[in-house]
Motif scaffolding. Structure first.
Motif, PDB file in Angstrom:
ATOM      1  N   LYS A   6     -17.386  -6.928  -2.986  1.00  0.00           N
ATOM      2  CA  LYS A   6     -17.275  -5.477  -3.157  1.00  0.00           C
ATOM      3  C   LYS A   6     -18.537  -4.777  -2.679  1.00  0.00           C
ATOM      4  O   LYS A   6     -18.481  -3.707  -2.050  1.00  0.00           O
ATOM      5  N   THR A  60     -11.785   0.207 -12.655  1.00  0.00           N
ATOM      6  CA  THR A  60     -11.475  -1.218 -12.746  1.00  0.00           C
ATOM      7  C   THR A  60     -12.166  -1.844 -13.948  1.00  0.00           C
ATOM      8  O   THR A  60     -11.577  -2.672 -14.663  1.00  0.00           O
ATOM      9  N   SER A  78      -4.903  -2.412  -5.866  1.00  0.00           N
ATOM     10  CA  SER A  78      -6.197  -1.745  -5.762  1.00  0.00           C
ATOM     11  C   SER A  78      -7.173  -2.549  -4.907  1.00  0.00           C
ATOM     12  O   SER A  78      -7.863  -1.999  -4.040  1.00  0.00           O
ATOM     13  N   GLN A  79      -7.217  -3.862  -5.136  1.00  0.00           N
ATOM     14  CA  GLN A  79      -8.158  -4.696  -4.380  1.00  0.00           C
ATOM     15  C   GLN A  79      -7.758  -4.841  -2.918  1.00  0.00           C
ATOM     16  O   GLN A  79      -8.614  -4.891  -2.027  1.00  0.00           O
ATOM     17  N   GLN A  84       0.843  -1.187   0.000  1.00  0.00           N
ATOM     18  CA  GLN A  84       0.000   0.000   0.000  1.00  0.00           C
ATOM     19  C   GLN A  84       0.885   1.246   0.000  1.00  0.00           C
ATOM     20  O   GLN A  84       2.069   1.189   0.347  1.00  0.00           O
ATOM     21  N   ALA A 116      -6.292   2.212  -3.560  1.00  0.00           N
ATOM     22  CA  ALA A 116      -7.193   1.580  -4.522  1.00  0.00           C
ATOM     23  C   ALA A 116      -7.336   2.435  -5.775  1.00  0.00           C
ATOM     24  O   ALA A 116      -7.221   1.935  -6.907  1.00  0.00           O
ATOM     25  N   GLY A 135     -14.016   4.641  -3.484  1.00  0.00           N
ATOM     26  CA  GLY A 135     -14.144   3.223  -3.809  1.00  0.00           C
ATOM     27  C   GLY A 135     -15.028   2.983  -5.017  1.00  0.00           C
ATOM     28  O   GLY A 135     -14.736   2.120  -5.858  1.00  0.00           O
ATOM     29  N   THR A 193     -13.162   3.953  -8.114  1.00  0.00           N
ATOM     30  CA  THR A 193     -12.190   2.896  -8.410  1.00  0.00           C
ATOM     31  C   THR A 193     -12.854   1.724  -9.108  1.00  0.00           C
ATOM     32  O   THR A 193     -12.281   1.126 -10.033  1.00  0.00           O
ATOM     33  N   GLY A 197      -6.418  -2.474  -1.395  1.00  0.00           N
ATOM     34  CA  GLY A 197      -6.900  -1.187  -0.889  1.00  0.00           C
ATOM     35  C   GLY A 197      -8.346  -1.277  -0.426  1.00  0.00           C
ATOM     36  O   GLY A 197      -8.718  -0.695   0.606  1.00  0.00           O
ATOM     37  N   TYR A 198      -9.188  -1.993  -1.169  1.00  0.00           N
ATOM     38  CA  TYR A 198     -10.573  -2.210  -0.726  1.00  0.00           C
ATOM     39  C   TYR A 198     -10.601  -2.912   0.634  1.00  0.00           C
ATOM     40  O   TYR A 198     -11.414  -2.571   1.513  1.00  0.00           O
TER      41      TYR A 198
END
Length: 623
Positions: A393, A423, A309-310, A227, A286, A416, A419, A312-313
């Motif tokens: 998600k 994606t 990125s994921q 991160q 993310a 989010g 993002t 980050g979720y």
């Protein structure tokens, strides 16, 4: 059950020792059986604990005892550690099995060495999640860094692989230092290193101490999970073999930071500022990684930035207290990202290790099973119902959207959601470039060969899991089961399902827009034509590598060059070298006195006696 718990660790450890000791001499079939076999044996032991609903802290021996201070070697078996072990050994077992086919072209010693490293990595991850105290957590944490270094640099003949492995190791050591310092702060103030004792003492501890420890532990989580700002090692780590990318960057290593925050939730529930930083770092990472993925042309680098990125979720989820939602997305991500990496590995394997998507094209008609598998993984990554990525998600963004009286969380939900749309675009671009259209004239092979059966079977299993895995938790839509949340509730606490019609409608709207961008990526004109400066910024990854090079690498190189030129050579080396030169000179000069004539030696002897006698007479005269 204490023995079963210990066997989870012992199986991969025994496999690594066996392959390291005799694997390179044994027939290849031994490596094929032992390498994946010990991981599946650990998975079976984990299932025994799962079905028997074991929850205990098993202590095997006391490792350190000094006065009242004790550090036992113990394994914490609860629903969270069992959940993590199932992910590590289950998905990890599929990846290691896939490696049997992917690495078939390696010679005997390298083949055994690869599976040795893989088993060491699995052991390290299992130690990390099963440890019941901070000391063995740090041991597992450091061993994961070491084994990832070995795996990323497996093809050490390549300079780029060596540099990537070194970069990953250095970044992870920064996190290790944070972990060690955080543990030291907790030990000095709470006088214990075991989880149970530390968590019990938190209500009586000073809040500033807890905040400091939480921030230091977060450094370790950020480094291990790639991160911001300790993320630069992850894309370069694609230099390792594709199964390594699937294991490290999908199911295990990069999720260690999420596990750490979840395991330490009694600390982060009190450390409100550090907890908020977890969510902010996750949301920013993310969006940051998703934008960079837009311009990547290496298929594995797109997946690497997608991983950032994921993760980050997941950080966003655990940062707002939605721990179970974060771990459900961890499971979901393990399914679809391992699927994507391994399906990409099929393509790379068929394309003679070519990873530039622009040199693919037309694979839909030539590698249909792999193309379908990659499409399932891609749509799950985008978050298309009913695939597993949609449900995980949806729960994260839904809980952020409905969290009352928290404007910051609502901003993070907006980040989010943005993002999720990006994606859809970069995932669509990746799929269309690789599999649709006509074959590229620059393709290394005209007729790519099908992958070995062992590779295709493991990809198919993950495709099924990515398709149907979301059905175990559909409660975010207001109906259906919540098996992951219910299973983890005993450790992480229950989840409040506050989603209503508006939240579900917004979720579906986001999914529809992301899907539209996935499809539209085939037709949208390259946006770089409108903003070439943005293209350059993203291609240079926001210039983080250049910034670190100027801020840290070049000053360090300058200091090292100065020390070499002005200190080591003229002072340290000269002191040693000049001493040797002086000794040789004096020996040479003294050698002139060795004439070989006896009368000269007698004369010297008499002269010496006279000199000594003269000195003694003078001393006596003055005494």
């Amino acid at each position: 059950m204490a023995l079963v718990a210990l066997l989870i660790l012992l199986f991969p450890a025994a496999g690594a020792i066996l392959l390291a000791g005799r694997g390179w001499r044994a027939p290849r079939i031994v490596t094929v059986i032992v390498g994946p076999g010990v991981v599946w044996a650990s998975f079976a032991a984990t299932l025994v604990l799962f079905f028997n609903q074991v929850s205990s802290d098993f202590t095997y021996w006391t490792w350190i005892k000094s006065g009242s201070f004790e550090v036992p070697f113990g394994l914490l078996i609860d629903n969270l550690s069992i959940f993590m072990c199932m992910v590590i050994t289950g998905v990890g077992g599929l990846i290691v099995t896939y490696s049997v086919g992917y690495m078939e072209h390696e010679d005997g010693p390298s083949y055994a060495r690869f599976f040795t490293y893989m088993d060491v990595f699995i052991f390290s991850m299992l130690l990390l999640v099963l440890a019941d105290n901070f000391i063995f957590l740090i041991v597992g944490w450091a061993m994961v860094g070491l084994s990832s270094y070995l795996l990323i640099g497996f093809w050490y003949q390549r300079h780029s692989a060596v540099v990537a492995a070194r970069k990953a190791f250095v970044m992870n050591v920064i996190g290790d230092v944070g972990m060690i310092l955080g543990t030291f702060v907790l030990f000095v103030n709470l006088h214990s290193a075991t989880y149970s004792s530390v968590f019990k003492a938190i209500p009586q501890a000073d809040s500033s101490t807890i905040e400091l420890a939480a921030f230091l532990l977060l450094v370790g989580a950020i480094a291990k999970s790639a991160q911001l700002p300790l993320h630069t090692w992850l894309p370069d780590a694609m230099e390792g073999p594709t199964p390594v990318s699937a294991l490290i960057h999908a199911a295990t290593m990069v999720t260690a930071g999420v596990y750490l925050v979840g395991r330490m939730h009694p600390i982060y529930d009190v450390a409100i500022y550090a907890h908020a930083v977890v969510a902010i770092v996750g949301a920013v990472t993310a969006l940051f990684a998703a934008t960079i993925a837009i311009v990547q042309v290496d298929i594995k680098r797109v997946l690497a930035y997608s991983t950032m990125s994921q993760i980050g979720y997941m950080f966003l989820a655990v940062g707002i207290g939605a721990y179970a939602a974060g771990f459900f997305h961890l499971l979901s991500h393990a399914f679809f990202k391992a699927l994507l990496f391994m399906a990409a590995g099929n393509v790379i394997h068929a394309m003679h290790d070519e990873q530039d998507m622009r040199k693919y094209g037309g694979l839909w008609g030539q590698m249909r099973p792999t193309s379908i598998s990659f499409l399932i993984g891609s749509l799950s990554l985008v978050g298309v119902i009913p695939l597993v990525g949609f449900f995980s998600k949806e729960q994260i963004l839904g809980l952020a959207f409905t969290k009352p009286d928290d404007n910051m969380v609502h901003v993070l939900w907006l980040v989010g959601s943005a993002t999720a749309l990006i994606t859809g675009f970069y995932t669509g671009r990746m799929w269309w470039l690789s599999f649709w259209g006509k074959p590229s004239p620059h393709r290394p092979v005209d007729h790519p060969h099908a992958p070995p059966l062992v590779m295709m079977i493991t990809v198919a299993v993950l495709a099924v899991l990515a398709t149907a895995g979301g059905l175990i938790q559909t409660r975010a839509l207001g109906v259906g089961p919540a098996l992951v949340t219910d299973f983890l509730a005993s450790v992480l606490g229950p989840v409040r399902w506050e989603g209503g019609g508006i939240e579900i409608a917004v979720t579906f709207l986001t999914m529809i827009l992301a899907t539209a961008l996935f499809v539209g990526a085939l037709y949208i004109r390259p946006w770089s034509a409108y903003a070439p400066w943005a293209q350059r910024v993203l291609e240079h990854k926001y210039y983080f590598d250049e910034l670190y090079d100027r801020a840290f690498v070049r000053p360090t190189d300058a200091v090292a060059a100065f020390a070499l030129r002005d200190i080591e050579r003229p002072v340290i080396d000269a002191a040693v070298v000049d001493t040797g030169v002086a000794a040789r000179w004096s020996a040479g000069e003294l050698s002139l006195t060795q004439s070989g004539y006896f009368r000269n030696y007698v004369l010297v002897f008499v002269g010496g006696v006279v000199a000594i006698a003269g000195v003694l007479l003078i001393m006596r005269a003055f005494s």
